[in-house]
Scaffold this active site. Structure first.
Site, PDB file in Angstrom:
ATOM      1  N   HIS A  82       0.929  -1.171   0.259  1.00  0.00           N
ATOM      2  CA  HIS A  82      -0.130   0.099  -0.031  1.00  0.00           C
ATOM      3  C   HIS A  82       0.880   1.182  -0.022  1.00  0.00           C
ATOM      4  O   HIS A  82       1.793   1.369   0.687  1.00  0.00           O
ATOM      5  CB  HIS A  82      -0.969   0.117   1.307  1.00  0.00           C
ATOM      6  CG  HIS A  82      -1.720   1.290   1.351  1.00  0.00           C
ATOM      7  ND1 HIS A  82      -2.788   1.627   0.560  1.00  0.00           N
ATOM      8  CD2 HIS A  82      -1.524   2.384   1.982  1.00  0.00           C
ATOM      9  CE1 HIS A  82      -3.393   2.683   0.734  1.00  0.00           C
ATOM     10  NE2 HIS A  82      -2.555   3.300   1.578  1.00  0.00           N
ATOM     11  N   ASP A 161     -15.237   2.221   8.415  1.00  0.00           N
ATOM     12  CA  ASP A 161     -14.367   3.274   8.248  1.00  0.00           C
ATOM     13  C   ASP A 161     -14.835   4.124   7.075  1.00  0.00           C
ATOM     14  O   ASP A 161     -14.411   5.316   7.020  1.00  0.00           O
ATOM     15  CB  ASP A 161     -13.210   2.549   7.315  1.00  0.00           C
ATOM     16  CG  ASP A 161     -12.250   3.438   6.782  1.00  0.00           C
ATOM     17  OD1 ASP A 161     -11.487   4.294   7.697  1.00  0.00           O
ATOM     18  OD2 ASP A 161     -11.945   3.574   5.721  1.00  0.00           O
ATOM     19  N   ARG A 168     -14.934  12.451   9.627  1.00  0.00           N
ATOM     20  CA  ARG A 168     -13.783  13.186  10.093  1.00  0.00           C
ATOM     21  C   ARG A 168     -13.655  14.187   9.002  1.00  0.00           C
ATOM     22  O   ARG A 168     -12.854  15.195   9.364  1.00  0.00           O
ATOM     23  CB  ARG A 168     -12.814  12.372   9.810  1.00  0.00           C
ATOM     24  CG  ARG A 168     -12.547  11.009  10.929  1.00  0.00           C
ATOM     25  CD  ARG A 168     -11.595  10.094  10.627  1.00  0.00           C
ATOM     26  NE  ARG A 168     -10.406  10.547  10.408  1.00  0.00           N
ATOM     27  CZ  ARG A 168      -9.396   9.733   9.732  1.00  0.00           C
ATOM     28  NH1 ARG A 168     -10.074   8.788   9.097  1.00  0.00           N
ATOM     29  NH2 ARG A 168      -8.158  10.342   9.315  1.00  0.00           N
ATOM     30  N   SER A 183      -7.670   3.492   9.501  1.00  0.00           N
ATOM     31  CA  SER A 183      -8.394   3.544   8.230  1.00  0.00           C
ATOM     32  C   SER A 183      -7.652   2.816   7.251  1.00  0.00           C
ATOM     33  O   SER A 183      -8.376   1.941   6.316  1.00  0.00           O
ATOM     34  CB  SER A 183      -8.678   5.059   7.786  1.00  0.00           C
ATOM     35  OG  SER A 183      -9.354   5.329   6.514  1.00  0.00           O
ATOM     36  N   LYS A 187      -8.542  -1.458   5.640  1.00  0.00           N
ATOM     37  CA  LYS A 187      -8.688  -1.767   4.202  1.00  0.00           C
ATOM     38  C   LYS A 187      -7.958  -3.028   3.861  1.00  0.00           C
ATOM     39  O   LYS A 187      -8.086  -3.906   3.276  1.00  0.00           O
ATOM     40  CB  LYS A 187      -9.038  -0.850   3.477  1.00  0.00           C
ATOM     41  CG  LYS A 187      -9.829   0.206   3.555  1.00  0.00           C
ATOM     42  CD  LYS A 187      -9.912   1.284   2.630  1.00  0.00           C
ATOM     43  CE  LYS A 187      -9.006   2.424   2.832  1.00  0.00           C
ATOM     44  NZ  LYS A 187      -9.477   3.433   3.929  1.00  0.00           N
TER      45      LYS A 187
END
Length: 434
Positions: A82, A161, A168, A183, A187
């Site tokens: 990621h 999320d 947020r 968050s 995922k």
């Protein structure tokens, strides 16, 4: 249990239990806890932080709020990667086939882009016929057969999320390390990988502008991943200028192909080898990071990396002939040069501004409904530390319209030319293991 008591406890800087965190997140996801209480809860976290244990519990609760991808049918250790995002970040297009070519299964779920350019899925759709919508069985079978498949995110992953992130965004609580880290990691964990390598960007084109903030986020995500039973490593890399040369969907696919053939931009190749060697190491296909890197370098030299990319494209319906004939990728109607106005050395490139310039051409989405022009974008001809003479091309614009004055102006203002020699920044700042 009452939400007001949980808010009060966190407001006072005390540590929440797993049950209290679950009560808050599950209740909010079901609509039983109102926005105003969850806003207060998020603000209490913003000011008082969370312990590692709280962060792990928060992440796991988000994971359990929706579907979880089952990759158990795939043989081997599945390693995901990621990136926290940047400009010209083509790494997934290179890493997935490169790592797969040495035997590590890459079962990748990627998203579409919102902002500068498309996401990995948009970029892959530059290849005619490429199909990003596969059912779970087909997806797993392809990974078992070819060691690689990439699909769009689907299903009901981490609804907690999604709901909390939307809140947020409008309550000034986005910039909170525990909330950002949970968050992202929720995922990744819900996507089913056994191990995770994170590319945490820092600099003008990154979410985390300063190095200390990037390190803090990297440690937080690694601790969450390890705490949730996923071996996790984070690499902190520079995003004070775009990565590689290309910014734009088809242009980035071409650059990925060049890199897999062994003649891509040096910074892009180096980052992919740095991240990829960690993926191969976590995938237990090498005893050391050094051995893993040697295997990846050999895969590029021998041609097995680019052959894996061809197989991957064809297996998902894509026109694999683009690998040997880049003219089969979408091509813009016009090119324009942005010229240097003085002699000197490139001292700064404001990466964000380059990204915005690409999006003005149509390379990215301004809204979720925006249509991306896959052909357009920018190719940087000069980067930080490069010598330039007046009239040299700094950037080549690939456009499907003739009026590019606004784009030229944006690019010109993003470059700073200096008379003095400029020290190049490091590409890799740190590697975080815990």
């Amino acid at each position: 249990m009452r939400m007001v008591d949980i808010i009060e406890k966190k407001r006072d800087g005390l540590e929440l239990t797993k049950e209290e965190i679950s009560f808050a997140i599950e209740g909010y996801t079901r609509g039983e806890i109102p926005d105003y209480q969850m806003s207060a809860f998020a603000m209490a976290i913003y000011f008082n932080d969370m312990t590692t244990e709280e962060r792990v519990h928060l992440t796991k609760t988000m994971v359990e709020s929706g579907d979880q991808v089952d990759l158990s049918d795939i043989a081997g250790i599945k390693v995901d990667k990621h990136s926290t995002g940047g400009v010209g970040d083509t790494t997934t297009l290179i890493l997935a086939p490169l790592v797969a070519s040495v035997g590590v299964p890459v079962a990748k779920m990627s998203g579409r882009g919102l902002g500068h350019t498309g996401g990995t899925i948009d970029k892959l759709e530059s290849v005619e016929g490429f199909n990003v919508e596969l059912d779970g069985k087909t997806f797993n079978n392809l990974v078992n057969k070819n060691k690689i498949a990439v699909v769009g995110q689907s299903g009901n992953l981490t609804p907690a999320d999604k709901k909390l992130y939307g809140l947020r965004d409008v309550t000034a609580t986005v910039d909170s390390i525990p909330l950002i880290a949970s968050s992202i990691m929720s995922k990744k964990i819900a996507s089913g990988a056994d191990a995770i390598v994170l590319d945490v960007k820092t600099g003008s084109g990154a979410f985390m502008k300063d190095l200390e903030g990037a390190k803090e986020l990297a440690h937080a995500m690694v601790q969450i991943g390890n705490g949730a039973g996923r071996e996790t490593i984070a690499v902190i890399s520079d995003m004070n200028q775009p990565l590689g040369f290309a910014v734009g969907n088809a242009l980035e696919v071409k650059e990925a192909i060049d890199t897999l053939k062994g003649y891509g931009p040096a910074d892009l190749e180096e980052l992919c080898l740095t991240l990829g060697s960690r993926m191969v190491y976590l995938g237990k296909q090498a005893e050391t990071i050094e051995e893993a890197r040697e295997k990846l370098e050999e895969a590029i030299r021998s041609g097995s990396a680019i052959e894996t990319f061809k197989t991957f494209l064809a297996a998902q319906g894509g026109d694999a002939s683009v690998v040997d004939d880049s003219s089969r990728l979408p091509t813009a109607s016009y090119t324009f040069e942005v010229e240097a106005k003085e002699d000197g050395v490139v001292a700064e490139i404001i990466a964000d501004e380059i990204g915005i310039a690409a999006s003005l051409l149509g390379a990215g989405r301004l809204t979720k409904e925006s249509e991306i022009d896959l052909a357009v974008g920018l190719v940087l001809n000069k980067k930080i530390g490069d010598q330039v003479s007046k009239g040299d091309s700094l950037v080549t614009i690939h456009s499907n319209r003739e009026d590019v004055d606004e784009v030229v102006d944006k690019i010109s203002h993003s470059y700073t030319i200096s008379e003095k020699k400029v020290e190049k920044r490091p590409l890799i700042y740190d590697v975080i293991y815990e």
